[in-house]
Each structure stands twice: as structure tokens, then as C-alpha cells.
Design a protein around this motif. Sequence first.
Motif, short mmCIF file in Angstrom:
data_model
loop_
_atom_site.label_atom_id
_atom_site.label_comp_id
_atom_site.label_asym_id
_atom_site.label_seq_id
_atom_site.Cartn_x
_atom_site.Cartn_y
_atom_site.Cartn_z
N ARG A 295 0.82 -1.22 0.00
CA ARG A 295 0.00 0.00 0.00
C ARG A 295 0.85 1.27 0.00
N ALA A 296 2.04 1.18 0.60
CA ALA A 296 2.91 2.37 0.66
C ALA A 296 3.58 2.65 -0.68
N SER A 297 3.50 1.69 -1.61
CA SER A 297 4.26 1.80 -2.86
C SER A 297 3.56 2.68 -3.89
N THR A 298 4.38 3.34 -4.69
CA THR A 298 3.84 4.13 -5.80
C THR A 298 3.54 3.19 -6.96
N VAL A 299 4.48 2.28 -7.22
CA VAL A 299 4.31 1.29 -8.29
C VAL A 299 4.80 -0.05 -7.77
N ILE A 300 4.11 -1.11 -8.15
CA ILE A 300 4.56 -2.46 -7.81
C ILE A 300 5.16 -3.09 -9.07
N ALA B 294 -5.42 -1.57 -5.95
CA ALA B 294 -5.51 -0.53 -6.99
C ALA B 294 -4.16 0.12 -7.29
N LYS B 295 -3.11 -0.69 -7.16
CA LYS B 295 -1.77 -0.17 -7.45
C LYS B 295 -1.44 -0.35 -8.93
N PRO B 296 -0.77 0.64 -9.52
CA PRO B 296 -0.26 0.43 -10.88
C PRO B 296 0.85 -0.62 -10.83
N VAL B 297 0.82 -1.57 -11.76
CA VAL B 297 1.78 -2.68 -11.72
C VAL B 297 2.53 -2.79 -13.04
N LYS C 1 -3.00 5.76 -12.01
CA LYS C 1 -4.16 5.58 -11.14
C LYS C 1 -5.26 4.81 -11.88
N LYS C 2 -5.46 5.17 -13.15
CA LYS C 2 -6.52 4.53 -13.95
C LYS C 2 -6.22 3.04 -14.12
N LEU C 3 -4.94 2.72 -14.42
CA LEU C 3 -4.58 1.31 -14.58
C LEU C 3 -4.85 0.54 -13.28
N GLY C 4 -4.50 1.17 -12.16
CA GLY C 4 -4.71 0.53 -10.86
C GLY C 4 -6.20 0.27 -10.61
N GLU C 5 -7.02 1.24 -10.93
CA GLU C 5 -8.47 1.07 -10.71
C GLU C 5 -9.02 -0.06 -11.57
N ASN C 6 -8.59 -0.10 -12.84
CA ASN C 6 -9.04 -1.18 -13.73
C ASN C 6 -8.58 -2.54 -13.21
N LEU D 220 0.67 -14.36 -7.39
CA LEU D 220 -0.30 -13.78 -6.45
C LEU D 220 0.08 -12.38 -6.00
N THR D 221 1.37 -12.09 -6.03
CA THR D 221 1.77 -10.74 -5.61
C THR D 221 1.19 -9.69 -6.57
N VAL D 222 1.03 -10.09 -7.82
CA VAL D 222 0.41 -9.18 -8.79
C VAL D 222 -1.07 -8.98 -8.44
N THR D 223 -1.75 -10.09 -8.14
CA THR D 223 -3.17 -10.01 -7.77
C THR D 223 -3.34 -9.11 -6.55
N GLU D 224 -2.47 -9.32 -5.57
CA GLU D 224 -2.56 -8.53 -4.32
C GLU D 224 -2.38 -7.04 -4.61
N ALA D 225 -1.42 -6.73 -5.48
CA ALA D 225 -1.16 -5.32 -5.79
C ALA D 225 -2.34 -4.71 -6.54
N LEU D 226 -2.87 -5.46 -7.51
CA LEU D 226 -4.00 -4.93 -8.30
C LEU D 226 -5.21 -4.70 -7.40
#
Length: 403
Positions: free
Chosen positions: A294-299, A319-322, A364-369, A310-316
Motif C-alpha cells: 500500500r505504501a508503494s507508488t508502483v509495484i 488498486a496499485k499500478p503494476v 491511477k486509472k490502470l490501478g483502478e481497472n 499472487l503478488t500481482v493479484t494482491e497489488a492490483l
Amino acid sequence: MIKLQDYIPIVGQQVVDDLRLLADKLKGRVIQNINSTSVGGGVAEILNRMVPLLQELSIDARWDVIKGGEQFFEVTKKFHNALHGLQEKMNKSDFDIFLETSQKNIEEMNIYGDIIFIHDPQPVALIKNKKDNKWIWRCHVDVSNPDQKVWKFLKNFVVKYDAAVFSAPSFSQRLPIRQFLISPSIDPLSDKNKELPEDVISEVLKKYGITNDKPIVTQISRFDRLKDPLGVITAYRQVKKSIDCQLILAGGGAKDDPEGVKVFEEVTERAKEDKDIHILLLPQNDIEVNALQRASTVIIQKSLKEGFGLTVTEALWKAKPVVASHVGGIPLQIRHKYSGLLCHSVDGAAFALKQLLNSPGYAKKLGENGREHVKNNFLLTRHLKEYILLFLSLYYKDDVVYL
Ligand code: UDP
């Protein structure tokens, strides 16, 4: 204690009602899960949440772990790498060690389930104990391009199962048994994924001496060459030339992964003298992982090979941009330029990181999607439903119901 009804605000009443209805047909059946570690890695992560929820549905789910020494886990790690298509030098003694430890487990493990649910290659040989119960082999590895010697060896066991489960269509193999495609999931209410108050996030950053005065790029992963931590450092260094940012590489060990310590040392060596690279050896602590994500700007997840990721799923879900490699199950989760950015190289990763760090609105948009995509496809409730259907299907054959 999280209850099924707690998921209703996220997934809706219907989803939970369906689960109850389906589970009723399996009431009292014993589902015995067996894997090789209770801590570390995606399989343990899923079983930790799956087992109690199945129990709440009155399905008698249990979880046992096989025993193995250092040599056994060195061999199974080689198997793991070889199944992912890496060149591993396999000797006869490797196969002998695998068979010897397997034989001990075959003799010593109590097999009591109606359905025996075997996860990954390490416990695959337990099938020797098959009686009139049902056996499923759940493969979490990307076996789309396996080393043939290792795959043929394991296949001799797999063909004796009633069914095999793979995470993605491209992983499935030619087998004479029934195959199911079921992707993994995350639990939105677990400590790893639930919402966290800001002060908890700050506390974790403080604990590790990280300030959030510049953007944070993070990869959370076991220290494993297939997660390419050195590639992440190289990509970060390219980004750092034009954007002042910091990098977190954080991970703990898994009991069944003996390579971790060596890779950790390599990574620490490569990172030295850059105060903006934080190499964190994490304790098993889901809140800390959650807070760092959650503290990250980008994962980033720059794996060279990946089962599902799963780390990708968790980041998405957060709502983090990955930025993540186009490998294994990652493209199921990220549609390029819609729910994240896919990359194919260190240069590609650096380019994508720069793009996201320079365009917060786009990021932000990518993270929301991404969050919406996970909500619709990769939450535990969907996974539970597919497992229950899988268990039920084992009792259906040629239109006759054996319930
Ligand atoms: N994980 C963790 N602590 C760590 C490193 C990883 O809790 O120090 C978790 C991570 O959050 C994820 C799982 O372990 O839930 C890793 O699963 P993934 O599919 O990404 O990779 P695997 O380790 O199974 O190859």
C-alpha cells in the motif's frame, strides 16, 4: 474470525448463497490437502484461507504437510526450475533422493480423506497410497514448456490421479485423466489484503527505516532467481537516472526453497552503497506485506517464470499500478495498458516504470481497472466455488451420480 457472510458486501449475497447450496452436497466429506510447506509461497497463502472457509461450509477440509530434508527440497527446487523450462542438470541420485523421501512419506503419512488434494510436485508420489478414495493433483507451476526428463518422471505419478488442475489454459498437458483449469485467488479480507489505516502503514515504513519522501517501487517476492531481483535493480538504476525514486525488494523464505539465502546475499551485494535500495528480509507477517504494497507508488513483478503471481493479484486489488513480466499467469491478470503494463525485458521494465512514475493519472486509472478485474475474477469466493464443483464432479461419471 472472518466468516463467509463478511464477503457479501464485496461479492454480493448471491455468490455466498450459491456456495452454501453447492457445499451442502459435500457435507461431511473429508478433503485432505497435502503440500510441502505451511509457510511461504502462494500455495500456503491460499490454503491458509481456503481450509477454514470450506470448514465453515461444513466440508471437513484438512491440511497436512509432507516431511523432507534439505536434500529433498534441493531436488524438488530443481524439479520446480526444470518444470519452468530452466536447464537443470538432473542426476540419477536426484531422482533417487526424491523417491526415497517420497517412500518415507508414503509409509508414514496418515491418508484419511475422501478426496486427497495434492498440491504441486513435491508430494506427487503419495498417489501410491490410492485406495477407493479420489485423488486430485493441483499443479501451481507453469508447465507449458517443461524439461521433458523431469516432466516424464512426474507424469508417471500424475496419470494415476483422478484429475489434474492447472492455473491457466497454456499450462495444461496431454494427460489421460480429466483436467480442470482453475486460477488461484486472493482473500480480500485477510491481513494481507484488507484495508489498513495510514498509521499502520507508516509504522511499517518506520520499522524498516523508509521515508516516503520520494516515489517507492516495490517487488515483494521470495529471494528466488526466477523472480529476477537483480533485473529489478538494473531496471531501477535506469529509472533512477531521470527520476529520483527508491526501491524496495522484500521477501521472506519458504521452507521448501533452499536457494533463498544465496540469492538474498547476491541481491544485497548488488544493492550496496545505494541508500535508496531497501532489501528487506521479512518475517512471516501479512500486515507488513500489505503495508509495503500500500505504501508503494508502483509495484513491479519482474519474474522470468511465474506460476500465477499472487503478488500481482494482491497489488492490483490494492488498486496499485503494476509493471509485470509477460510470463505464466500474469497476462491473465494484466491486460497491457488497461490493468497494468507488461514487460519483456529489463529495458522494457525500466521504460514502463518511468511511464507510470511520470504519469500519476494514467497510473491511477490502470490501478483502478486492475482492482475491478481482480474483483470479477480472482477473489477467493470464485475459487471456492470452482473447487467445490471440482470435488463434486469426481462423483459424477458417465451420467451416474456416486454421491
Ligand atoms: N509473500 C509473503 N511474504 C514474503 C514474500 C511473499 O507473504 O516475504 C507472499 C506473497 O504476498 C504472495 C505469496 O507469498 O501471497 C507468493 O505467491 P506468488 O504466486 O507471487 O509466488 P510464489 O512464491 O508462489 O512463487
